[in-house]
Design a protein around this motif. Sequence first.
Motif, PDB file in Angstrom:
ATOM      1  N   MET A  49      53.385  31.046  20.463  1.00  0.00           N
ATOM      2  CA  MET A  49      52.160  31.114  19.663  1.00  0.00           C
ATOM      3  C   MET A  49      51.703  32.555  19.450  1.00  0.00           C
ATOM      4  N   GLN A  50      51.930  33.400  20.453  1.00  0.00           N
ATOM      5  CA  GLN A  50      51.414  34.781  20.399  1.00  0.00           C
ATOM      6  C   GLN A  50      52.440  35.766  19.863  1.00  0.00           C
ATOM      7  N   PRO A 152      47.924  39.626  14.516  1.00  0.00           N
ATOM      8  CA  PRO A 152      47.615  39.095  13.180  1.00  0.00           C
ATOM      9  C   PRO A 152      46.822  40.045  12.274  1.00  0.00           C
ATOM     10  N   ASN A 153      46.589  41.289  12.698  1.00  0.00           N
ATOM     11  CA  ASN A 153      45.929  42.251  11.815  1.00  0.00           C
ATOM     12  C   ASN A 153      46.837  42.494  10.603  1.00  0.00           C
ATOM     13  N   PRO A 154      46.262  42.655   9.410  1.00  0.00           N
ATOM     14  CA  PRO A 154      47.111  42.856   8.225  1.00  0.00           C
ATOM     15  C   PRO A 154      47.788  44.223   8.164  1.00  0.00           C
ATOM     16  N   GLU A 155      47.394  45.150   9.047  1.00  0.00           N
ATOM     17  CA  GLU A 155      47.892  46.527   8.950  1.00  0.00           C
ATOM     18  C   GLU A 155      49.418  46.650   8.795  1.00  0.00           C
ATOM     19  N   PRO A 156      50.226  45.932   9.605  1.00  0.00           N
ATOM     20  CA  PRO A 156      51.684  46.117   9.450  1.00  0.00           C
ATOM     21  C   PRO A 156      52.166  45.789   8.031  1.00  0.00           C
ATOM     22  N   LEU A 179      51.022  34.114  13.998  1.00  0.00           N
ATOM     23  CA  LEU A 179      50.237  35.349  13.860  1.00  0.00           C
ATOM     24  C   LEU A 179      50.809  36.248  12.769  1.00  0.00           C
ATOM     25  N   GLY A 180      52.123  36.196  12.576  1.00  0.00           N
ATOM     26  CA  GLY A 180      52.758  36.965  11.504  1.00  0.00           C
ATOM     27  C   GLY A 180      52.351  36.433  10.143  1.00  0.00           C
ATOM     28  N   ALA A 207      48.433  28.344   9.500  1.00  0.00           N
ATOM     29  CA  ALA A 207      48.292  29.812   9.543  1.00  0.00           C
ATOM     30  C   ALA A 207      48.232  30.396   8.138  1.00  0.00           C
ATOM     31  N   GLY A 208      48.652  29.604   7.125  1.00  0.00           N
ATOM     32  CA  GLY A 208      48.497  30.058   5.744  1.00  0.00           C
ATOM     33  C   GLY A 208      49.770  30.150   4.925  1.00  0.00           C
ATOM     34  N   ALA A 209      50.895  29.668   5.475  1.00  0.00           N
ATOM     35  CA  ALA A 209      52.166  29.771   4.737  1.00  0.00           C
ATOM     36  C   ALA A 209      52.099  28.989   3.428  1.00  0.00           C
ATOM     37  N   SER A 210      52.685  29.544   2.356  1.00  0.00           N
ATOM     38  CA  SER A 210      52.712  28.884   1.048  1.00  0.00           C
ATOM     39  C   SER A 210      53.957  28.033   0.854  1.00  0.00           C
ATOM     40  N   MET A 211      54.986  28.314   1.631  1.00  0.00           N
ATOM     41  CA  MET A 211      56.223  27.524   1.602  1.00  0.00           C
ATOM     42  C   MET A 211      56.724  27.418   3.029  1.00  0.00           C
TER      43      MET A 211
END
Length: 227
Positions: A49-50, A152-156, A179-180, A207-211
Motif C-alpha cells: 500500500m505504501q 503521493p506528492n505530485p512533485e516527481p 500512491l504512485g 486512487a484515480g487510475a483511468s485505465m
Amino acid sequence: MKNKFPDGLKAVMFDMDGVIYDSMPNHVISWVETFNAFGLVIPESWAYMQEGRTGESSVQMVFAEQRDRKATKEETEAMYKLKCELFASRPKAEIMPGIRDLFAKVKNSGLAATIVTGSGQRTLLNKLNTDFPGMFQKELLVTAFDVKHGKPNPEPYLKGLGKLNVSAAEAIVIENAPLGIQAACAAGVFTVAVNTGPLPDQVLLDAGASMLFHSLSELSDKWESLF
Ligand code: MG
C-alpha cells in the motif's frame, strides 16, 4: 474507466518498481525484516500500500502509528540503511514480463519516454541502460535524488513533465501502486494502472487510475487499440 488515451499524446512516464522490474517482493520483504529488527511489525500488504513513499516517510508513518512519536534522524537513517542492505542482498529482480514489447510499441508510436521513480536503489538504476539500451536518456530520469517529496506528492511527476518538456495533458503515466497513481493524478496526468501485485483492482481505481490492466503484456497487446 476510459478506453482511449487522451488526444495529442506525446510522452509516457513509467514507474519502475512493479512496472519495469519485478522488484516489489524484494522491497516488501526488506521492509518487513527492517521493521522487525527494530521491534516493529508490519504486514506485507502495508508495504504494498505504501509503495512509492520515501524511506524516511515510511519509517515516520510506522513510528507515528506504533510508537506514538517521531523517529529520530538516527533511527530513520539506520532503518533506511538496513532496508537498502537487505534489498541489495536479495536475488536480483527480473525484468517484468511484457515490458520489452511495451517499450518497443512506445518507441514505434513516436512517443518520448522516461522513468519517474521514488527509488534511490542504485543497483536497479544502474541496470537500466544495460537492460534497455537506448530506451531512456539518463538526464530525463526522475529518481529519489531529484525530489524533495516522494509519491503521493505530485512533485516527481511534475519534475518528469518538466524534463520531458510536455504539458500534463500531453502525457500518460504507467503505475502499479496506489500512491504512485495518486501522485500522477495530482500532477494532472492520465494514469494507466497495471496491477502486478496482490492489492485489489479497486484500490488502484479508487486512487484515480483511468485505465487498468493486469499485466504489461495485456497493456502491450491492446496498445494500438487505445489511440
Ligand atoms: Mg511501482
